[in-house]
Write an enzyme that holds these catalytic residues in place. Structure first.
Site, short mmCIF file in Angstrom:
data_model
loop_
_atom_site.label_atom_id
_atom_site.label_comp_id
_atom_site.label_asym_id
_atom_site.label_seq_id
_atom_site.Cartn_x
_atom_site.Cartn_y
_atom_site.Cartn_z
N LYS A 65 -60.65 15.24 95.39
CA LYS A 65 -60.85 13.63 95.14
C LYS A 65 -60.14 12.67 96.02
O LYS A 65 -60.38 11.53 96.22
CB LYS A 65 -60.80 13.19 93.79
CG LYS A 65 -62.03 13.62 92.81
CD LYS A 65 -61.89 13.30 91.43
CE LYS A 65 -62.97 13.82 90.66
NZ LYS A 65 -63.06 13.41 89.32
N GLY A 130 -55.09 11.22 88.25
CA GLY A 130 -56.37 10.77 88.70
C GLY A 130 -57.42 10.15 87.92
O GLY A 130 -57.83 8.92 88.12
N THR A 153 -44.79 12.13 82.04
CA THR A 153 -43.78 11.60 82.81
C THR A 153 -44.03 10.12 82.92
O THR A 153 -44.80 9.30 83.27
CB THR A 153 -44.15 11.81 84.24
OG1 THR A 153 -44.24 13.40 84.11
CG2 THR A 153 -43.14 11.63 85.27
N1 LIG Z 1 -65.82 14.27 82.17
C1 LIG Z 1 -65.67 13.85 83.39
O1 LIG Z 1 -66.73 13.55 84.06
C2 LIG Z 1 -64.33 13.85 83.85
C3 LIG Z 1 -64.01 13.00 84.99
C4 LIG Z 1 -62.70 13.49 85.63
C5 LIG Z 1 -61.59 13.87 85.02
N2 LIG Z 1 -62.04 14.72 83.87
C6 LIG Z 1 -61.04 15.47 83.13
O2 LIG Z 1 -59.49 14.84 83.02
C7 LIG Z 1 -58.59 15.60 82.83
C8 LIG Z 1 -57.35 14.96 83.68
O3 LIG Z 1 -58.03 15.09 85.17
P1 LIG Z 1 -56.81 14.40 86.44
O4 LIG Z 1 -57.79 14.60 87.71
O5 LIG Z 1 -56.53 13.12 86.01
O6 LIG Z 1 -55.79 15.42 86.50
P2 LIG Z 1 -54.34 15.29 87.17
O7 LIG Z 1 -54.23 14.14 88.13
O8 LIG Z 1 -53.88 16.59 87.52
O9 LIG Z 1 -53.18 14.57 85.92
C9 LIG Z 1 -53.07 15.36 84.74
C10 LIG Z 1 -52.47 14.45 83.84
O10 LIG Z 1 -52.29 15.11 82.68
C11 LIG Z 1 -50.81 15.18 82.25
N3 LIG Z 1 -50.56 16.80 81.85
C12 LIG Z 1 -50.80 17.80 82.42
N4 LIG Z 1 -50.44 18.86 81.63
C13 LIG Z 1 -50.14 18.26 80.23
C14 LIG Z 1 -49.59 18.65 79.11
N5 LIG Z 1 -49.43 20.12 78.76
N6 LIG Z 1 -49.37 17.70 78.02
C15 LIG Z 1 -49.25 16.65 78.17
N7 LIG Z 1 -49.78 15.95 79.49
C16 LIG Z 1 -50.09 16.80 80.44
C17 LIG Z 1 -50.15 14.97 83.44
O11 LIG Z 1 -48.75 14.54 83.06
P3 LIG Z 1 -47.62 14.38 84.14
O12 LIG Z 1 -47.82 13.04 84.86
O13 LIG Z 1 -46.28 14.16 83.37
O14 LIG Z 1 -47.71 15.45 85.06
C18 LIG Z 1 -51.04 13.63 84.09
O15 LIG Z 1 -50.88 12.80 83.46
C19 LIG Z 1 -59.10 16.89 83.35
O16 LIG Z 1 -59.35 17.75 82.07
C20 LIG Z 1 -60.23 16.89 84.12
O17 LIG Z 1 -61.24 17.95 83.48
C21 LIG Z 1 -63.27 14.71 83.28
#
Ligand SMILES: NC(=O)c1ccc[n+]([C@@H]2O[C@H](COP(=O)([O-])OP(=O)(O)OC[C@H]3O[C@@H](n4cnc5c(N)ncnc54)[C@H](OP(=O)(O)O)[C@@H]3O)[C@@H](O)[C@H]2O)c1
Length: 273
Positions: A65, A130, A153
């Site tokens: 992305k 993201g 964070t």
């Molecule tokens: N349903 C849909 O259409 C859809 C669309 C998009 C995304 N999603 C889902 O949304 C989720 C996030 O995606 P993303 O792209 O934003 O990921 P990302 O950019 O990698 O961000 C991950 C986030 O989760 C936090 N995090 C990771 N592990 C954690 C833990 N064990 N405990 C607490 N916080 C934690 C991180 O905190 P830090 O900043 O501290 O690292 C960060 O804020 C995923 O599960 C994805 O599958 C779903």
């Protein structure tokens, strides 16, 4: 026939071809939508090859992305705000327009499908990655009373407040750590990736107002630990399948100029989980 695809790595799990095939059938649009496994170091080349083969547009999923955001020759306002692109439109003039439909998909699922208006509500957004960044602007457009972004964070959440603060009313947008989210909220959205590893963001149980909507962006056959926790503390749980279906509808409309109905597609996907 016009060709579309979803780029990702891995991609085998993607439900997007099934969703777009259902939308095409329903709206009478002639199109073909496929999965494209792009090499981790070959996203741009894969996109250009697809355009050369007659591709008209594409969805983009993990981990491309941010690369899609860089590759686009033009960005919509919401893609600029999100800093990430999940939908590409290929113009006849060689242009590549990047959009982000994730946030609009989430808000459509909350407001239309779950029937929960966001205006005047207190909203807690968990995570600042993201997915979280993409939903801040669409949520603010619905004028909540408060939008609190809590993250592991805290500095990353604070950076989002810095980025979007001017677009929110005074005092509407703020950042904190999970444990500091001490008040009750009407809507709690888990946009962390914690559910992928069956972890629970350590928020106090008191964040759920009675009957609050608790939405986890992840989906699966079983409720996530977050949704189990939320349901155990008086909230109404909802997973991310509706968001997925709605972001796809938004992309379909962008490409084809017609808005598909989502309810039956969501129901059919749910039955197969
Ligand atoms: N349903 C849909 O259409 C859809 C669309 C998009 C995304 N999603 C889902 O949304 C989720 C996030 O995606 P993303 O792209 O934003 O990921 P990302 O950019 O990698 O961000 C991950 C986030 O989760 C936090 N995090 C990771 N592990 C954690 C833990 N064990 N405990 C607490 N916080 C934690 C991180 O905190 P830090 O900043 O501290 O690292 C960060 O804020 C995923 O599960 C994805 O599958 C779903």
């Amino acid at each position: 026939m016009d060709r579309y695809c979803v780029f990702g790595n891995p991609i085998a799990h993607s439900k997007s071809p099934e969703i777009h095939a259902a939308y095409a059938l329903q709206t009478g649009q002639q199109l073909h939508y496929e999965k494209q496994l792009a090499p981790l170091d070959g996203f741009a080349a894969a996109v250009h090859a697809f355009i050369a083969a007659g591709g008209k547009g594409a969805n983009v999923t993990v981990p491309f992305k941010l690369e899609a955001h860089k590759l686009a020759s033009a960005l919509t306002v919401r893609a600029q705000a999100a800093g990430a692109v999940n939908t590409l439109v290929f113009g006849a003039d060689g242009s590549i327009t990047g959009d982000n439909t994730d946030g609009a998909g989430l808000v459509a699922d909350i407001v239309q499908n779950a029937g929960v208006a966001l205006i005047g509500k207190r909203v807690l957004l968990l995570g600042a990655g993201g997915a979280a960044r993409g939903v801040v602007l669409p949520i603010l457009e619905h004028r909540p009373a408060a939008l609190v972004i809590a993250n592991r964070t805290v500095a990353t959440a604070a950076a989002l407040v810095e980025q979007f603060g001017a677009l929110a009313g005074p005092g509407v947008l703020s950042a904190c750590g999970f444990a500091d989210a001490a008040e009750a909220f009407d809507v709690v959205i888990n946009a962390t990736s914690a559910s992928l590893s069956a972890d629970l963001p350590p928020v106090p149980a008191g964040v759920f107002a009675p009957g609050a909507l608790a939405l986890d962006m992840m989906y699966g056959a079983q409720p996530t630990v977050f949704l189990q926790f939320a349901a155990g503390h008086g909230a109404v749980p909802r997973d991310g399948l509706g968001m997925l279906v709605e972001q796809a509808a938004e992309a379909f409309q962008l490409w084809r100029g017609v808005r598909p109905q989502t309810a039956q597609v969501l129901q059919a996907l749910r039955a197969k989980l």
